[in-house]
Design a protein around this motif. Sequence first.
Motif, short mmCIF file in Angstrom:
data_model
loop_
_atom_site.label_atom_id
_atom_site.label_comp_id
_atom_site.label_asym_id
_atom_site.label_seq_id
_atom_site.Cartn_x
_atom_site.Cartn_y
_atom_site.Cartn_z
N GLU A 84 0.84 -1.19 0.00
CA GLU A 84 0.00 0.00 0.00
C GLU A 84 0.88 1.25 0.00
O GLU A 84 2.04 1.20 0.42
CB GLU A 84 -0.90 0.02 1.23
N ALA A 85 0.31 2.36 -0.44
CA ALA A 85 1.06 3.61 -0.43
C ALA A 85 1.57 3.94 0.97
O ALA A 85 2.69 4.44 1.15
CB ALA A 85 0.18 4.74 -0.97
N ALA A 86 0.76 3.61 1.98
CA ALA A 86 1.14 3.91 3.36
C ALA A 86 2.38 3.14 3.80
O ALA A 86 3.07 3.56 4.73
CB ALA A 86 -0.03 3.58 4.30
N ASP A 87 2.68 2.02 3.15
CA ASP A 87 3.87 1.25 3.51
C ASP A 87 5.16 2.02 3.23
O ASP A 87 6.21 1.69 3.79
CB ASP A 87 3.90 -0.07 2.73
N THR B 176 3.16 7.05 12.52
CA THR B 176 3.13 8.17 13.46
C THR B 176 2.39 9.36 12.85
O THR B 176 2.04 9.36 11.67
CB THR B 176 4.56 8.58 13.85
N ASN B 177 2.18 10.38 13.67
CA ASN B 177 1.29 11.49 13.26
C ASN B 177 2.02 12.81 13.07
O ASN B 177 1.47 13.87 13.37
CB ASN B 177 0.18 11.67 14.29
N PHE B 178 3.26 12.78 12.55
CA PHE B 178 4.01 14.04 12.45
C PHE B 178 3.48 14.97 11.38
O PHE B 178 2.99 16.06 11.66
CB PHE B 178 5.49 13.76 12.22
N ARG B 179 3.59 14.59 10.12
CA ARG B 179 3.23 15.51 9.03
C ARG B 179 1.88 15.23 8.40
O ARG B 179 1.44 15.99 7.54
CB ARG B 179 4.32 15.46 7.96
N GLN B 180 1.26 14.15 8.80
CA GLN B 180 -0.05 13.85 8.25
C GLN B 180 -0.87 13.15 9.32
O GLN B 180 -0.32 12.60 10.27
CB GLN B 180 0.07 12.96 7.02
N PRO B 181 -2.19 13.18 9.18
CA PRO B 181 -3.03 12.52 10.18
C PRO B 181 -2.79 11.01 10.19
O PRO B 181 -2.28 10.43 9.23
CB PRO B 181 -4.46 12.84 9.71
N LEU B 182 -3.15 10.39 11.30
CA LEU B 182 -3.17 8.94 11.31
C LEU B 182 -4.20 8.45 10.30
O LEU B 182 -5.13 9.17 9.93
CB LEU B 182 -3.56 8.43 12.71
N HIS B 183 -4.05 7.23 9.85
CA HIS B 183 -4.97 6.71 8.85
C HIS B 183 -6.42 6.75 9.34
O HIS B 183 -7.34 7.08 8.58
CB HIS B 183 -4.59 5.26 8.50
N LEU B 184 -6.63 6.44 10.61
CA LEU B 184 -8.01 6.41 11.10
C LEU B 184 -8.64 7.80 11.14
O LEU B 184 -9.86 7.94 11.17
CB LEU B 184 -8.07 5.73 12.47
N GLU B 185 -7.79 8.86 11.13
CA GLU B 185 -8.33 10.21 11.14
C GLU B 185 -8.97 10.60 9.81
O GLU B 185 -9.61 11.65 9.71
CB GLU B 185 -7.24 11.22 11.52
N GLY B 186 -8.82 9.73 8.81
CA GLY B 186 -9.56 9.95 7.58
C GLY B 186 -11.03 9.60 7.73
O GLY B 186 -11.84 9.90 6.85
#
Length: 260
Positions: free
Chosen positions: A71-74, A100-110
């Motif tokens: 996946e892109a997230a990998d 981690t949540n540094f420069r972008q939201p966590l995946h679940l925050e979508g």
Amino acid sequence: MASIPFSSVRQPVIHPIFSRAGVGAPVAIELLPFTVRPVRTEADLRKAVAVRHAAYARHLPDFARSLEQPEAADYDGDTVILLAESKADGSALGSTRIQTNFRQPLHLEGSVDLPLWLATQRLAEVTRLGIVEGRIGRQVKLALIKACFEHCEQNGVDTAVVSGRAPIDRQYEQLLFTDVFASREPVTLRHVGNLPHRIMYFDIASGQERWEAARHPLLDFFCHTRHPDIDLVRHVPSAWKHGLPRGQQAAGAVVVGLAA
């Protein structure tokens, strides 16, 4: 989770080392029949993806079809993928992903807005936990979970966040994760096939204290046993070396930087 039996290839050896138990406290050293380490190459990633896909295919075959390839997230800079490999033949036995949540939201925050008290912390979301079947798979699961806790400790993560569908959410309860939302109502999450999941969190700093208070059956495994086969080679997300987590930037929080 607490009822999962755990054994190693040899009897633990008591040896005085530094650990959570305290400076110089006796700690068991336990060898495992597999290793746990971060993915470092494309070949490593392919092994992790294969065991991930196979695990999801057993329970969520429709969603698993979307996991046949990386996946892109990998490939995100703030992502670490842990891979468990057999010592006997090098085969993949399990994997999980930590974001981690540094420069972008966590995946679940979508899919859900986290409360401000949580969003402004250094967070790590653990996803895509997949293991092989059988007794060795249960051992691998425990080792991967311990590796996730250790990764959070080593890299200054305040809180681990997970999403669990029934009945897996009960395993997180047994590990003393707490619901983020008082209603405990499941939330439909886009990054896990639009399936309903409970959102839960674990405060890293107080983890051992809470396990001790609960006389948790996995306390010794998590806190009083050193596993040389879990080798994380201190990993600090590169983005964290240059500023605050995204949520803290938005809230204007002031935080002391991570230790080198």
